[in-house]
Design a protein around this motif. Sequence first.
Motif, PDB file in Angstrom:
ATOM      1  N   LYS A 110      55.374  17.584  20.364  1.00 57.75           N
ATOM      2  CA  LYS A 110      54.298  18.347  20.977  1.00 57.75           C
ATOM      3  C   LYS A 110      53.030  17.529  20.821  1.00 57.75           C
ATOM      4  CE  LYS A 110      52.301  22.895  21.222  1.00 57.75           C
ATOM      5  NZ  LYS A 110      51.922  22.831  22.607  1.00 57.75           N
ATOM      6  N   LEU A 111      52.315  17.371  21.928  1.00 60.44           N
ATOM      7  CA  LEU A 111      51.074  16.609  21.892  1.00 60.44           C
ATOM      8  C   LEU A 111      50.093  17.298  20.942  1.00 60.44           C
ATOM      9  CD1 LEU A 111      50.091  14.075  23.280  1.00 60.44           C
ATOM     10  CD2 LEU A 111      49.050  15.512  25.026  1.00 60.44           C
ATOM     11  N   SER A 112      49.502  16.521  20.065  1.00 63.64           N
ATOM     12  CA  SER A 112      48.555  17.065  19.094  1.00 63.64           C
ATOM     13  C   SER A 112      47.302  16.194  19.070  1.00 63.64           C
ATOM     14  CB  SER A 112      49.185  17.080  17.693  1.00 63.64           C
ATOM     15  OG  SER A 112      49.323  15.746  17.216  1.00 63.64           O
ATOM     16  N   PRO A 113      46.210  16.725  18.532  1.00 55.95           N
ATOM     17  CA  PRO A 113      44.997  15.909  18.399  1.00 55.95           C
ATOM     18  C   PRO A 113      45.248  14.619  17.604  1.00 55.95           C
ATOM     19  CG  PRO A 113      44.456  18.211  18.072  1.00 55.95           C
ATOM     20  CD  PRO A 113      45.969  18.121  18.136  1.00 55.95           C
ATOM     21  N   ALA A 114      46.116  14.679  16.608  1.00 55.97           N
ATOM     22  CA  ALA A 114      46.401  13.494  15.789  1.00 55.97           C
ATOM     23  C   ALA A 114      47.108  12.418  16.619  1.00 55.97           C
ATOM     24  CB  ALA A 114      47.246  13.878  14.575  1.00 55.97           C
ATOM     25  N   ILE A 115      48.044  12.826  17.468  1.00 58.89           N
ATOM     26  CA  ILE A 115      48.762  11.870  18.321  1.00 58.89           C
ATOM     27  C   ILE A 115      47.797  11.261  19.329  1.00 58.89           C
ATOM     28  CG2 ILE A 115      50.524  11.666  20.130  1.00 58.89           C
ATOM     29  CD1 ILE A 115      52.182  13.724  18.513  1.00 58.89           C
ATOM     30  N   VAL A 116      46.934  12.095  19.907  1.00 55.79           N
ATOM     31  CA  VAL A 116      45.944  11.591  20.871  1.00 55.79           C
ATOM     32  C   VAL A 116      45.020  10.588  20.180  1.00 55.79           C
ATOM     33  CG1 VAL A 116      44.007  12.216  22.356  1.00 55.79           C
ATOM     34  CG2 VAL A 116      46.069  13.646  22.332  1.00 55.79           C
ATOM     35  N   ALA A 117      44.524  10.930  19.007  1.00 52.43           N
ATOM     36  CA  ALA A 117      43.614  10.048  18.275  1.00 52.43           C
ATOM     37  C   ALA A 117      44.288   8.732  17.894  1.00 52.43           C
ATOM     38  CB  ALA A 117      43.090  10.748  17.027  1.00 52.43           C
ATOM     39  N   ALA A 118      45.578   8.784  17.568  1.00 56.09           N
ATOM     40  CA  ALA A 118      46.321   7.582  17.181  1.00 56.09           C
ATOM     41  C   ALA A 118      46.742   6.755  18.395  1.00 56.09           C
ATOM     42  CB  ALA A 118      47.548   7.969  16.358  1.00 56.09           C
ATOM     43  N   GLY A 119      46.666   7.333  19.572  1.00 53.29           N
ATOM     44  CA  GLY A 119      47.089   6.615  20.779  1.00 53.29           C
ATOM     45  C   GLY A 119      48.578   6.609  20.977  1.00 53.29           C
ATOM     46  N   GLY A 120      49.277   7.473  20.245  1.00 50.21           N
ATOM     47  CA  GLY A 120      50.732   7.547  20.355  1.00 50.21           C
ATOM     48  C   GLY A 120      51.334   7.976  19.041  1.00 50.21           C
TER      49      GLY A 120
END
Length: 138
Positions: free
Chosen positions: A4-14
């Motif tokens: 599930k897309l999360s703010p942490a994944i977005v911030a990490a770029g993947g």
Amino acid sequence: MSTKLSPAIVAAGGEKLTVILENGTEQEVLVRLLKLGEYAQYMARVDHELNLAAYLTGNSVEWASKLAAQSVMEIVSLGHDLNFTGACLWATRRAKLTEAALPVQAALKKAGIVDSRILEKEIQKMTSEPASPPPSPV
């Protein structure tokens, strides 16, 4: 594997993933969360697993060919989880733009108002990603 897309994944770029090369060594890679302008390249690779694994990790196809088959598929699967929904929304929007422009193109061509080659180029410009975003109004 369902991410599930999360703010942490977005911030990490993947999302990071440990893969195994055919020689048995492990390597950690970042499976990229693609930017809007990368969706066309992603969609062009969806049924070419080695090429897609290379693209999603920023590595070469030669590197991807040295991965264990399961690792290639884990990259592709995670990349799908991270990017496919957004890419489908992007592709649907592009298809609607093209579909909406077709009757206008046919009518103008029939009326002899515009050279169809010029109009086709303009439609292509409308439906392709701009080189850079327009400046924000200040």
